[in-house]
Design an enzyme around this catalytic site. Sequence first.
Site, mmCIF file in Angstrom:
data_model
loop_
_atom_site.group_PDB
_atom_site.id
_atom_site.type_symbol
_atom_site.label_atom_id
_atom_site.label_comp_id
_atom_site.label_asym_id
_atom_site.label_seq_id
_atom_site.Cartn_x
_atom_site.Cartn_y
_atom_site.Cartn_z
ATOM 1 N N ARG A 39 31.888 39.416 5.101
ATOM 2 C CA ARG A 39 31.974 37.955 5.213
ATOM 3 C C ARG A 39 32.944 37.546 6.321
ATOM 4 O O ARG A 39 32.775 36.493 6.939
ATOM 5 C CB ARG A 39 32.376 37.317 3.876
ATOM 6 C CG ARG A 39 32.270 35.796 3.892
ATOM 7 C CD ARG A 39 32.469 35.193 2.523
ATOM 8 N NE ARG A 39 31.275 35.253 1.700
ATOM 9 C CZ ARG A 39 30.389 34.263 1.591
ATOM 10 N NH1 ARG A 39 30.552 33.158 2.302
ATOM 11 N NH2 ARG A 39 29.358 34.382 0.798
ATOM 12 N N PHE A 66 40.112 32.640 -9.203
ATOM 13 C CA PHE A 66 40.261 32.619 -7.745
ATOM 14 C C PHE A 66 39.755 33.896 -7.077
ATOM 15 O O PHE A 66 40.131 34.194 -5.956
ATOM 16 C CB PHE A 66 41.724 32.366 -7.340
ATOM 17 C CG PHE A 66 42.346 31.190 -8.013
ATOM 18 C CD1 PHE A 66 41.843 29.911 -7.814
ATOM 19 C CD2 PHE A 66 43.423 31.347 -8.859
ATOM 20 C CE1 PHE A 66 42.414 28.810 -8.441
ATOM 21 C CE2 PHE A 66 44.007 30.259 -9.495
ATOM 22 C CZ PHE A 66 43.500 28.988 -9.294
ATOM 23 N N GLU A 95 35.088 27.187 -2.418
ATOM 24 C CA GLU A 95 35.850 27.889 -1.387
ATOM 25 C C GLU A 95 36.075 27.105 -0.098
ATOM 26 O O GLU A 95 37.156 27.202 0.497
ATOM 27 C CB GLU A 95 35.158 29.213 -1.056
ATOM 28 C CG GLU A 95 35.204 30.214 -2.185
ATOM 29 C CD GLU A 95 34.286 31.399 -1.945
ATOM 30 O OE1 GLU A 95 34.804 32.482 -1.670
ATOM 31 O OE2 GLU A 95 33.060 31.208 -2.023
ATOM 32 N N PHE A 109 37.047 34.780 0.440
ATOM 33 C CA PHE A 109 36.403 36.100 0.496
ATOM 34 C C PHE A 109 36.312 36.654 1.915
ATOM 35 O O PHE A 109 35.267 37.080 2.362
ATOM 36 C CB PHE A 109 35.007 35.979 -0.117
ATOM 37 C CG PHE A 109 34.454 37.257 -0.705
ATOM 38 C CD1 PHE A 109 34.904 37.723 -1.928
ATOM 39 C CD2 PHE A 109 33.474 37.979 -0.046
ATOM 40 C CE1 PHE A 109 34.379 38.893 -2.476
ATOM 41 C CE2 PHE A 109 32.945 39.149 -0.584
ATOM 42 C CZ PHE A 109 33.402 39.606 -1.801
ATOM 43 N N ALA A 135 31.638 33.202 -4.940
ATOM 44 C CA ALA A 135 30.899 32.863 -3.723
ATOM 45 C C ALA A 135 30.516 31.389 -3.649
ATOM 46 O O ALA A 135 29.628 31.019 -2.888
ATOM 47 C CB ALA A 135 29.642 33.732 -3.577
ATOM 48 N N GLU A 195 37.099 38.958 -10.422
ATOM 49 C CA GLU A 195 35.706 39.272 -10.124
ATOM 50 C C GLU A 195 35.437 40.759 -10.304
ATOM 51 O O GLU A 195 34.424 41.152 -10.858
ATOM 52 C CB GLU A 195 35.353 38.852 -8.695
ATOM 53 C CG GLU A 195 33.903 39.110 -8.341
ATOM 54 C CD GLU A 195 33.513 38.604 -6.967
ATOM 55 O OE1 GLU A 195 32.454 39.032 -6.471
ATOM 56 O OE2 GLU A 195 34.254 37.790 -6.388
ATOM 57 N N GLN A 212 35.441 37.238 -14.341
ATOM 58 C CA GLN A 212 34.466 36.432 -13.630
ATOM 59 C C GLN A 212 33.104 37.117 -13.581
ATOM 60 O O GLN A 212 32.122 36.496 -13.175
ATOM 61 C CB GLN A 212 34.936 36.177 -12.192
ATOM 62 C CG GLN A 212 36.184 35.316 -12.077
ATOM 63 C CD GLN A 212 36.688 35.215 -10.656
ATOM 64 O OE1 GLN A 212 37.843 35.510 -10.380
ATOM 65 N NE2 GLN A 212 35.845 34.797 -9.728
ATOM 66 N N ARG A 258 39.608 33.411 -3.070
ATOM 67 C CA ARG A 258 38.945 32.203 -2.579
ATOM 68 C C ARG A 258 38.749 32.229 -1.048
ATOM 69 O O ARG A 258 39.700 32.235 -0.289
ATOM 70 C CB ARG A 258 39.810 31.006 -2.970
ATOM 71 C CG ARG A 258 39.108 29.683 -2.985
ATOM 72 C CD ARG A 258 40.063 28.638 -3.525
ATOM 73 N NE ARG A 258 39.394 27.426 -3.944
ATOM 74 C CZ ARG A 258 39.976 26.469 -4.662
ATOM 75 N NH1 ARG A 258 41.235 26.609 -5.039
ATOM 76 N NH2 ARG A 258 39.311 25.388 -5.010
ATOM 77 N N THR A 315 26.453 37.344 0.084
ATOM 78 C CA THR A 315 25.872 37.989 1.261
ATOM 79 C C THR A 315 25.070 39.224 0.889
ATOM 80 O O THR A 315 24.273 39.709 1.689
ATOM 81 C CB THR A 315 26.965 38.341 2.287
ATOM 82 O OG1 THR A 315 27.978 39.122 1.644
ATOM 83 C CG2 THR A 315 27.597 37.074 2.837
#
Length: 768
Positions: free
Chosen positions: A304, A222, A705, A338, A502, A226, A191, A336, A433
């Site tokens: 988060r 998902f 998400e 986060f 995100a 990442e 990702q 998903r 973020t």
Amino acid sequence: MKNIDSGNHTTGKSLYLDDIPLVAGTLFGAAFISPVAHGHIERLDLAEAAQHPGVVRIFTHRDITGENQIGGIIPDEPLLAEYEVDFCGMPIAFVVAETDEAARAAVRKITVDITPLPIITDPRVAQAQGELIVPPRTFQLGDPERAWDQCAYVVEGSADTNGQEHLYIETQCAYAIPEENEGLKIYSSTQSPTASQRAAARVLGVPMHQLEVDVIRLGGGFGGKEDQANAWVALCALAAHHLRKPVKYVLHRLEDMQMTGKRHPYSSDFKLGLGKDLNIIAYESTYYQNAGAAADLSPAIMERTLFHATGTYFIPNVKATAFSCRTHLPPNTAFRGFGGPQAKFVMEAAIAKAAEQLGIDACVIQKQNLNKTGDEFPYGQKAVSEAHACWHKAETLYDVEALRQQVQDFNATNTVRKKGLAFMPICFGISFTNTSMNQARALVHVYYDGSVKVSTGAVEMGQGVNTKLLQVAAQTFSINPSRVRLQTTSTNRIANTSPSAASATADLNGKAVQLACQAIVQRLKEVAAQELQVPEAGVELHDEKVLAHGEESALDWKKLVTAAFLKRVSLSEHAHYATPEVHFNKATEKGHPFAYHVYGTAITIATIDCIRGTYTVDAVKVVHDFGRSMNPNIDRGQIEGGIVQGIGWMTMEELLYDQTGRLRSNTLSTYKVPDIYSVPKEIAIEALQTDNDNLAIFRSKAVGEPPFMYGIGTYFALRNAIKAFNPDSPIGFNAPMTPEKVLLALYPQPATGVKVTHAQSVSHVAVS
């Protein structure tokens, strides 16, 4: 517009990494991993494995030409273990052989002697021992310490959520191919193409320009790809760099489950205070995040969690503290939501606890405290809220009073089956973020024949982002979508990409595509004005026609492109987009971190079999804040998928590690995900269509998400059904709600024999 990939997906023509034709001389890799969770490596014996037929070379940390480090946020994650192992599944050596079978057979001949060290699997134990990834962080609003005296009702308790396996269909994989001048082209199921490029360059000790990471598409991500795709890219790159031959590694499913991190388990405490009018006055929460053995993305996920501590509610006095705890499990990672779902579960548990103590339905407290436009979040941003609109529309559209009556009538006439109903409102912030990550680039070429090719940093992984980006280009140029083609995602074409994560991928990359296309359109309009001898303001492109003062001219799209080319006007543009307004100061824990919020309300009805403990989800009825959807079919598909995945997390997906740090739910026979028989009998989705100006592409709000959190409502619907059968059930707040937990909660604990324990919330009610 249909998903542009759906035809190829259903006919098997879509290409994934394992479909790429092999280059002659390709070698295959396999990792030798630690069999224990924590210990000192005393001896590593590779001799027998090295003699196995077909083995070309076995790599260890000593062969790394750069830095033995793939940690992104914090440099605490070696690619290959050196003298200590930190989790079961940690790579120690990498075998490269002429065939996949030979590489895996050789792995089985490697032996290692490891002196055991103490193992921590519980985040609360890690926190007590000072084993933290980063220092704790606290978000605060108002003065909660003084606010408790104003509360008529105070409840306290604990709430735990387990991890979750990503279970993408395509496992982790990478394929590195040497190129001239010491270059490498690396195909990856990632990702984050740039993160994988950066990690591999760091391990090799070479500049990033020597490496290209190319992604066709992913068979699901998902969040699991990442950050955790980086290890496999770096391993293949290391071997290809040394051997100057192509090297490929595709993890088997069981390897993938054992070696990769999951959604973070959280153990949390809460304290909630309400006034006599049921307004929430104060809230305190403490989160113990099980980060695993290395940071990975845990600090950002913890952040988060704090951003979403209050869920969809306005609370004037808040103190939320989070600890990222280092344990001896595989480094947990993005999934998903986060960190947002974990926080929302705690908030909903606190409300459910208060409602239970007061003898009222939780939805009374939920509805009373929904945030409104202008309300302040604990991190300083002011809400632009659709919470009440979604809730009221759901109540009206789905006739909640009739649903409640149906549940009551059913429960009154059935003794061994009970129903429960629960509301789940959502509020989820959209943006990275980390402010610097809110940027994207796009490269758009218009060819001489009028066709268009688009390159972005977006990775297609089943979410339909390529379709949306194609729509952006086609709409901005006002041409038939068949003229537009999306390129694979390559770090050669688009550098310095942010991850596809995100829920911001379509917004960021779509805006970049829009800017690039608009720049080309402006040039084309200048050419048209010259050709037609009219003011530029009178030129318009519409449905592949060139209009002059609203009337069709002799020019069309193709003729205009040709005219521009002959006039030596650039038909290419590389555009950059950075989300405006977003900012956050970590020193004060205040700012405006999100471009916008997505709202929604779900009503869930579930039925339990009180003899067996089994259950069905009868219906999930949703009103979702779409903004102004640019592709309702794709958006509805994302919502349905998110709901089912959220239900899986809350019900059957039980991730189990034993005290030695070994994964026990390590196969698809011991780790269950929702199938066609366990999804809700009905999923109803109604859009709250708004035309409010926001920073979303074409005002179409994100859907990746936010819908996942609707699944949390299933837990509380099941809990309400249990309470309908046994009002004195000692059930606390410990997800997932497996059938075994349901059965234990339905009946009193045995008076003798084996003692059955429940995860209970400790609470008190103080009335002033």
